[in-house]
Design a protein around this motif. Sequence first.
Motif, mmCIF file in Angstrom:
data_model
loop_
_atom_site.group_PDB
_atom_site.id
_atom_site.type_symbol
_atom_site.label_atom_id
_atom_site.label_comp_id
_atom_site.label_asym_id
_atom_site.label_seq_id
_atom_site.Cartn_x
_atom_site.Cartn_y
_atom_site.Cartn_z
ATOM 1 N N ALA A 105 -0.335 -1.654 4.771
ATOM 2 C CA ALA A 105 -1.064 -0.375 4.763
ATOM 3 C C ALA A 105 -2.046 -0.395 3.602
ATOM 4 O O ALA A 105 -2.010 0.458 2.722
ATOM 5 N N PRO A 106 -2.935 -1.395 3.607
ATOM 6 C CA PRO A 106 -3.824 -1.573 2.451
ATOM 7 C C PRO A 106 -5.053 -0.686 2.483
ATOM 8 O O PRO A 106 -5.848 -0.711 1.539
ATOM 9 N N GLY A 107 -5.223 0.072 3.562
ATOM 10 C CA GLY A 107 -6.358 0.992 3.600
ATOM 11 C C GLY A 107 -7.682 0.295 3.822
ATOM 12 O O GLY A 107 -7.759 -0.721 4.524
ATOM 13 N N VAL A 122 -0.460 -7.340 -4.002
ATOM 14 C CA VAL A 122 0.016 -8.435 -3.145
ATOM 15 C C VAL A 122 -1.148 -9.378 -2.897
ATOM 16 O O VAL A 122 -2.224 -8.964 -2.455
ATOM 17 N N TYR A 160 -8.357 17.511 10.242
ATOM 18 C CA TYR A 160 -7.771 17.671 8.916
ATOM 19 C C TYR A 160 -8.766 17.411 7.796
ATOM 20 O O TYR A 160 -9.345 16.341 7.677
ATOM 21 N N ASN A 194 -5.779 11.508 -1.479
ATOM 22 C CA ASN A 194 -7.169 11.024 -1.535
ATOM 23 C C ASN A 194 -8.114 12.129 -1.078
ATOM 24 O O ASN A 194 -9.182 12.342 -1.660
ATOM 25 N N GLY A 230 0.851 -1.197 0.000
ATOM 26 C CA GLY A 230 0.000 0.000 0.000
ATOM 27 C C GLY A 230 0.880 1.236 0.000
ATOM 28 O O GLY A 230 1.669 1.434 0.932
ATOM 29 N N GLU A 268 2.213 -1.320 -4.605
ATOM 30 C CA GLU A 268 0.909 -0.659 -4.692
ATOM 31 C C GLU A 268 0.151 -1.248 -5.876
ATOM 32 O O GLU A 268 0.652 -1.254 -6.999
ATOM 33 N N GLN A 269 -1.063 -1.692 -5.596
ATOM 34 C CA GLN A 269 -1.838 -2.329 -6.658
ATOM 35 C C GLN A 269 -2.279 -1.336 -7.726
ATOM 36 O O GLN A 269 -2.391 -1.669 -8.896
ATOM 37 N N GLY A 291 -3.037 2.376 9.533
ATOM 38 C CA GLY A 291 -4.024 3.088 8.724
ATOM 39 C C GLY A 291 -5.441 2.562 8.849
ATOM 40 O O GLY A 291 -5.835 1.989 9.865
ATOM 41 N N ASP A 292 -6.188 2.774 7.786
ATOM 42 C CA ASP A 292 -7.608 2.424 7.777
ATOM 43 C C ASP A 292 -7.858 0.956 8.098
ATOM 44 O O ASP A 292 -8.965 0.578 8.478
ATOM 45 N N GLY A 334 -0.596 5.841 4.909
ATOM 46 C CA GLY A 334 0.136 5.127 5.949
ATOM 47 C C GLY A 334 1.383 4.448 5.406
ATOM 48 O O GLY A 334 2.461 4.511 6.014
ATOM 49 N N VAL A 391 0.151 4.718 -0.120
ATOM 50 C CA VAL A 391 -0.420 6.058 0.000
ATOM 51 C C VAL A 391 -0.149 6.580 1.422
ATOM 52 O O VAL A 391 1.010 6.606 1.843
ATOM 53 N N PRO A 404 -10.959 5.721 9.893
ATOM 54 C CA PRO A 404 -10.354 5.881 8.571
ATOM 55 C C PRO A 404 -10.025 7.337 8.253
ATOM 56 O O PRO A 404 -10.715 7.987 7.461
ATOM 57 N N LEU A 405 -8.982 7.854 8.877
ATOM 58 C CA LEU A 405 -8.582 9.243 8.685
ATOM 59 C C LEU A 405 -7.087 9.318 8.397
ATOM 60 O O LEU A 405 -6.303 8.484 8.846
ATOM 61 N N ALA A 406 -6.745 10.374 7.662
ATOM 62 C CA ALA A 406 -5.382 10.485 7.153
ATOM 63 C C ALA A 406 -4.353 10.775 8.238
ATOM 64 O O ALA A 406 -3.233 10.262 8.180
HETATM 65 C C1 LIG Z 1 -12.403 11.045 -1.188
HETATM 66 C C2 LIG Z 1 -11.716 10.926 0.111
HETATM 67 C C3 LIG Z 1 -11.609 12.027 0.932
HETATM 68 C C4 LIG Z 1 -10.986 11.935 2.157
HETATM 69 N N1 LIG Z 1 -10.894 13.051 2.932
HETATM 70 C C5 LIG Z 1 -10.252 12.969 4.122
HETATM 71 C C6 LIG Z 1 -10.081 14.119 4.910
HETATM 72 O O1 LIG Z 1 -10.488 15.231 4.523
HETATM 73 N N2 LIG Z 1 -9.438 14.005 6.111
HETATM 74 C C7 LIG Z 1 -8.959 12.795 6.540
HETATM 75 O O2 LIG Z 1 -8.372 12.738 7.621
HETATM 76 N N3 LIG Z 1 -9.096 11.686 5.797
HETATM 77 C C8 LIG Z 1 -9.733 11.744 4.607
HETATM 78 N N4 LIG Z 1 -9.864 10.621 3.863
HETATM 79 C C9 LIG Z 1 -9.372 9.350 4.395
HETATM 80 C C10 LIG Z 1 -7.886 9.153 4.200
HETATM 81 O O3 LIG Z 1 -7.549 9.371 2.868
HETATM 82 C C11 LIG Z 1 -7.525 7.756 4.628
HETATM 83 O O4 LIG Z 1 -7.836 7.586 5.987
HETATM 84 C C12 LIG Z 1 -6.058 7.449 4.457
HETATM 85 O O5 LIG Z 1 -5.672 7.601 3.134
HETATM 86 C C13 LIG Z 1 -5.780 6.022 4.924
HETATM 87 O O6 LIG Z 1 -4.468 5.711 4.698
HETATM 88 P P1 LIG Z 1 -4.054 4.188 4.433
HETATM 89 O O7 LIG Z 1 -2.593 4.229 4.176
HETATM 90 O O8 LIG Z 1 -4.559 3.349 5.512
HETATM 91 O O9 LIG Z 1 -4.844 3.793 3.128
HETATM 92 P P2 LIG Z 1 -4.811 4.432 1.694
HETATM 93 O O10 LIG Z 1 -4.266 5.804 1.735
HETATM 94 O O11 LIG Z 1 -6.151 4.249 1.131
HETATM 95 O O12 LIG Z 1 -3.769 3.530 0.935
HETATM 96 C C14 LIG Z 1 -3.948 2.147 0.790
HETATM 97 C C15 LIG Z 1 -3.352 1.706 -0.522
HETATM 98 O O13 LIG Z 1 -3.107 0.347 -0.457
HETATM 99 C C16 LIG Z 1 -3.346 -0.223 -1.727
HETATM 100 N N5 LIG Z 1 -3.567 -1.645 -1.556
HETATM 101 C C17 LIG Z 1 -4.582 -2.246 -0.882
HETATM 102 N N6 LIG Z 1 -4.430 -3.567 -0.914
HETATM 103 C C18 LIG Z 1 -3.327 -3.817 -1.637
HETATM 104 C C19 LIG Z 1 -2.656 -5.025 -2.025
HETATM 105 N N7 LIG Z 1 -3.104 -6.194 -1.662
HETATM 106 N N8 LIG Z 1 -1.525 -4.899 -2.744
HETATM 107 C C20 LIG Z 1 -1.033 -3.691 -3.103
HETATM 108 N N9 LIG Z 1 -1.629 -2.562 -2.775
HETATM 109 C C21 LIG Z 1 -2.762 -2.611 -2.036
HETATM 110 C C22 LIG Z 1 -4.555 0.534 -2.209
HETATM 111 O O14 LIG Z 1 -4.632 0.501 -3.635
HETATM 112 C C23 LIG Z 1 -4.286 1.930 -1.694
HETATM 113 O O15 LIG Z 1 -3.671 2.755 -2.661
HETATM 114 C C24 LIG Z 1 -10.464 10.701 2.595
HETATM 115 C C25 LIG Z 1 -10.546 9.578 1.776
HETATM 116 C C26 LIG Z 1 -11.153 9.684 0.546
HETATM 117 C C27 LIG Z 1 -11.235 8.482 -0.300
#
Ligand SMILES: Cc1cc2nc3c(=O)[nH]c(=O)nc-3n(C[C@H](O)[C@H](O)[C@H](O)COP(=O)(O)OP(=O)(O)OC[C@H]3O[C@@H](n4cnc5c(N)ncnc54)[C@H](O)[C@@H]3O)c2cc1C
Lengths: 568, 568
Positions: free
Chosen positions: A121-123, A92, B445, A53, A19, A44-45, A301-302, A23, A21, A318-320
Amino acid sequence: MTATAAATSRPRKRIVIVGGVAGGMSAAARARRLDEHAKIVVLEQGEYVSFANCGLPYSLSGEISSREDLLLHTPSSLSRTLNLDVRTGHRVTSIDRERCEVTANRAGGTERFSYDALILAPGAVAVRPPIDGLDHPAVHTLRTIPDLDAVQEAVAAALRDREPGAGAPQAVVIGAGFIGLEAVEALVGRGLHVHLVELADHVLPPLDAELAALLAQELTAHGVTLHLGVSAQAVTDAADGTTTVALSDGTDLPADLVVVNVGVRPASTLAEEAGLELSARGAIRVDGDQRTSDPHIWAVGDAVEVRHAVTGALGSVPLAGPANRQGRRAADSLSGHRTTPQQRVLGTAIVRVFGMTAAVTGANQSTLRSAGIEYEVVRVHAGHHAGYFPGAEQLHLVASFAPDGRLLGAQGVGRDGVDKRIDVLATALRAEMTADDLAELELAYAPPYGSAKDAVNMLGFVAQNALDGTMPQWHPEELEQVRAHSLVLDVRSAEEYAAGHLDGALHLPHTELRDRLDEVRAAARGRSVAVLCASGVRSYLAVRILRGAGIDARSLSGGWNTLRSLQT
Amino acid sequence: MTATAAATSRPRKRIVIVGGVAGGMSAAARARRLDEHAKIVVLEQGEYVSFANCGLPYSLSGEISSREDLLLHTPSSLSRTLNLDVRTGHRVTSIDRERCEVTANRAGGTERFSYDALILAPGAVAVRPPIDGLDHPAVHTLRTIPDLDAVQEAVAAALRDREPGAGAPQAVVIGAGFIGLEAVEALVGRGLHVHLVELADHVLPPLDAELAALLAQELTAHGVTLHLGVSAQAVTDAADGTTTVALSDGTDLPADLVVVNVGVRPASTLAEEAGLELSARGAIRVDGDQRTSDPHIWAVGDAVEVRHAVTGALGSVPLAGPANRQGRRAADSLSGHRTTPQQRVLGTAIVRVFGMTAAVTGANQSTLRSAGIEYEVVRVHAGHHAGYFPGAEQLHLVASFAPDGRLLGAQGVGRDGVDKRIDVLATALRAEMTADDLAELELAYAPPYGSAKDAVNMLGFVAQNALDGTMPQWHPEELEQVRAHSLVLDVRSAEEYAAGHLDGALHLPHTELRDRLDEVRAAARGRSVAVLCASGVRSYLAVRILRGAGIDARSLSGGWNTLRSLQT
Ligand SMILES: Cc1cc2nc3c(=O)[nH]c(=O)nc-3n(C[C@H](O)[C@H](O)[C@H](O)COP(=O)(O)OP(=O)(O)OC[C@H]3O[C@@H](n4cnc5c(N)ncnc54)[C@H](O)[C@@H]3O)c2cc1C
Ligand SMILES: Cc1cc2nc3c(=O)[nH]c(=O)nc-3n(C[C@H](O)[C@H](O)[C@H](O)COP(=O)(O)OP(=O)(O)OC[C@H]3O[C@@H](n4cnc5c(N)ncnc54)[C@H](O)[C@@H]3O)c2cc1C
Ligand SMILES: CC(C)(COP(=O)(O)OP(=O)(O)OC[C@H]1O[C@@H](n2cnc3c(N)ncnc32)[C@H](O)[C@@H]1OP(=O)(O)O)[C@@H](O)C(=O)NCCC(=O)NCCS
Ligand SMILES: CC(C)(COP(=O)(O)OP(=O)(O)OC[C@H]1O[C@@H](n2cnc3c(N)ncnc32)[C@H](O)[C@@H]1OP(=O)(O)O)[C@@H](O)C(=O)NCCC(=O)NCCS
């Protein structure tokens, strides 16, 4: 032996991150900064990494003018600055925990990556609500850049194909959470008419109903049609080719475009299949260092389970911000760097809805109620800066306190200054501050910025008074009981009273109260007196006068302001 | 016996309050709310009570359009709402502590008022700097409504009497503190040319020099002429009737109008004459409940001594927030209500200077230095919200931390978002938070409001790294030593380097560093490497790369950004 030789002769630690992005890439960046020699691979897939995001809705609206602005980094910039090996298009599919190896599907085949430390960190994945026809081509979600591109195209097509003289194209947004509201704003900004469908009885369910009502007004004022307390049931095509969204209340909404955002759930299939410990709700279990049940695997992360600071409840947030910081902590942990204990989450969040801002931190009233946590709620409708300075906007703050005075949660809605107050309150919550502490906060005051007694100080004052018996409160939800058993005394001005009041209330402006106590006594006939004014300030003064005269009196928390917003 | 009878049969407590503005009237209001039956008399020497002193500069500028807006209350409104007996034009001249009586001079004679409890809230008096001709009619101060009226008249006269074709009328403002700067802004807004004279070497002395430089730029950009590090010595009339201000550096400034604001001192003559305990600097000594050395007398506001939260130093803090809250606490105490312990003061303060905001909380660097408190300072020049969202303004934050990580003070300058960060930091200071705590703050945020890693989190991150050795820093004031003993390595881009750099620096963009380590080693010749970039982020990355290669390296705190502002 020089330090350099020592450093390079160690075997290079192999760090693999799933992942790329918020996290994941935060972890990768920090891991590199802590270990120049590690081999760091990010898988990253999707097609993009390190994209904003959170900026997707603002790109849809056009406020962020270039889609490229959302791409904070590319694999090549990450290679140049941080020497990261970033592989997009690598999904993955499995983790071999015994061999410390992951397998990724990529164009042309699969590839294995060995790790000493693995970070997941797949979100999250979008929840798919039970709607017939969810795969209809008019139905979109908004989570990735490709999603954005698809919605952009649909909007452009709807605007382009509109019959001359026809009204605005119609969009249906399903789900009035944070992202749903941002999507609504963006679509309205693009010239669409938007129907917003929400199963809960108010928009932005994490917000208490009384504040959500103010957002609902703002949405309506911008032409949005609200469908609250109903669900979308089916998306179908009529014979004439038009698409329709059928709601549970029988309404059929024609739709050029449907955007669904009803929440997310942890993307934990990979972790589950690898046998990592998950929560009942499918979130990856981690310790205070983000380590999963496998000591070589961290998760952030999420996708992970967190504990709520106030309720102690387990869930996911689920917040950034949390995702970014968890990524950093995981990197600290796997690098053997000092880690800070993972803080319980407050769930601080914010959203702009046209000219309004709504923000929350800690527990809201309904969460406290369902968790069985005793609390006293106080409301302040104050100017966002000194009232005598032009441009003061009304700030609506609601905060809950434990009986011992500890702050449990706060929310705010208004046109200016909401973000500041919620950040101060989030900081106060983190520090486990009490009403007494809020009363004593020394915040920056000059007329353009605040008040000598800032709205946050006021929350403290009011809570002190409510908790120590100086100002017993009554609350809007007690209205029926109060009308049955108490005298309602309205101490607003004659004009305010004329513009709207409760039937059966005694009206008596607070400035006349001292001279007319006998009238109150006569009307009360031994019952307690439930006082109300516009915001709670004058009714507080009245309560003090009445109690000083030996009359049992309580003040309506939030006043007519709050009462009215709950009745719309 | 009914509660009413009980209440009214008690003898009514007589509360007398000297001074009817921030601290005094807050005390009076709270005292009434806690005791409906007390007899509360407020004695004010001036013509007005409850006026917004802090609004005076904005009334001068015209931003607050009506002078009446500054009058938050009148004696009659205070009588109606709070049953206060407010006497303007009553100057208290003595306190007879034995008889519990004060004497006031008023039109037509004197009057005595007996008290059970006396609150002194006399505020401060303007310091009169040693300037010849300070009583010249062109010289004004800005502390009261009559002062405002006089300055308004002088401005109107200067504008009216200006010769056709002549330039703008000239104002000289002496003292570049908070109120001085507000006066400058107001006078420029009214169309005057302003000379600002300040004895210290930078404007707004409570601000560290590096941030004050940014305010100085803003002032200059708005046409203000700065005279720093000089004092005004005399105000004289030339033979042709023009008034001149002579400065210590020999400059003579023609002046249609002079405004002096070089600080205040506690108005404690009355207390002194009554034999109350004062500090060496003449502030009234009070305990945690605002009680003076006489158990029947409380004192609050600008007149009292307070202890600084960080340095422990005793002093006075002439600010409205503390005055208001102290008034409330004094009322709690004398009413026998539960009091909260008086918090040590942080000195949180803020000022708008044209399009900029400057704010401070806790101890600044020069205070820490002179108090001999060990600290590490970190600087962050970050966007006030997500960089990819339009309109991000650069926020300049400086914070100091103890070696154990505890936050000691913070300052900020910028065009947006400064007030929010300083309020969060003031809350963090109150809670005795550390760098680790700041790193973990969960702030609200969304793109229009902040960043996933907010500037305050960044302060925490940077401090963690600086304190735990991940990123050893060097500081602008070490520049000469560093140039003598280290290799200066500039890792900015070629364009940035071309636009300005240190002579003798090795230039090597951070993205090329990994491939060109040998060049650095060769140039360093065993010396340590002092890295710099624009803000400190890229130099941090470079430091990590260099240290990973066994090269001793440090990062310039705040980067070129801070260095340059200290050199202007
Ligand atoms: C439209 C939108 C608006 C948002 N606005 C806000 C905001 O204003 N404030 C805030 O705090 N949060 C906001 N968020 C939420 C925030 O973006 C997420 O909480 C944050 O990005 C989570 O981080 P993460 O690393 O857990 O997941 P992500 O940032 O989603 O990254 C996970 C990545 O892992 C990849 N992945 C998953 N599984 C696999 C696999 N098996 N192999 C390879 N890659 C994989 C996915 O493709 C993805 O790109 C928003 C989200 C969206 C979608
Ligand atoms: C132009 C200006 C701008 C300011 N801006 C800000 C700002 O932006 N933010 C901020 O926090 N603070 C600001 N302040 C400071 C703030 O106003 C004071 O700290 C605050 O008012 C102090 O309250 P106090 O009750 O101690 O004194 P005051 O509010 O000054 O009241 C004292 C009163 O006591 C009266 N008095 C004194 N002696 C006697 C006597 N013997 N008998 C009867 N009456 C007496 C005086 O006439 C006076 O009215 C500003 C002050 C000024 C003048
Ligand atoms: C961009 C991304 C790679 C961030 O990586 P990052 O380098 O950790 O984060 P930043 O660029 O914000 O920089 C933070 C680092 O700079 C340091 N820093 C910041 N200001 C500094 C200064 N003035 N002096 C020295 N160091 C500084 C911080 O200490 C931190 O380093 P640390 O973690 O080692 O302590 C990653 O967060 C990402 O991919 N984000 C996009 C996706 C996303 O976040 N989405 C959700 C929100 S839209
Ligand atoms: C105006 C002045 C009389 C203030 O008196 P005050 O009544 O204490 O202050 P406010 O009007 O801000 O009201 C605060 C009270 O309302 C209560 N209150 C505020 N919002 C409330 C709400 N929503 N529900 C119930 N009570 C509320 C507070 O609890 C507080 O009462 P408490 O102190 O008994 O707890 C006094 O501060 C003054 O003269 N100020 C002008 C001068 C000045 O401050 N100058 C410096 C700054 S420019």
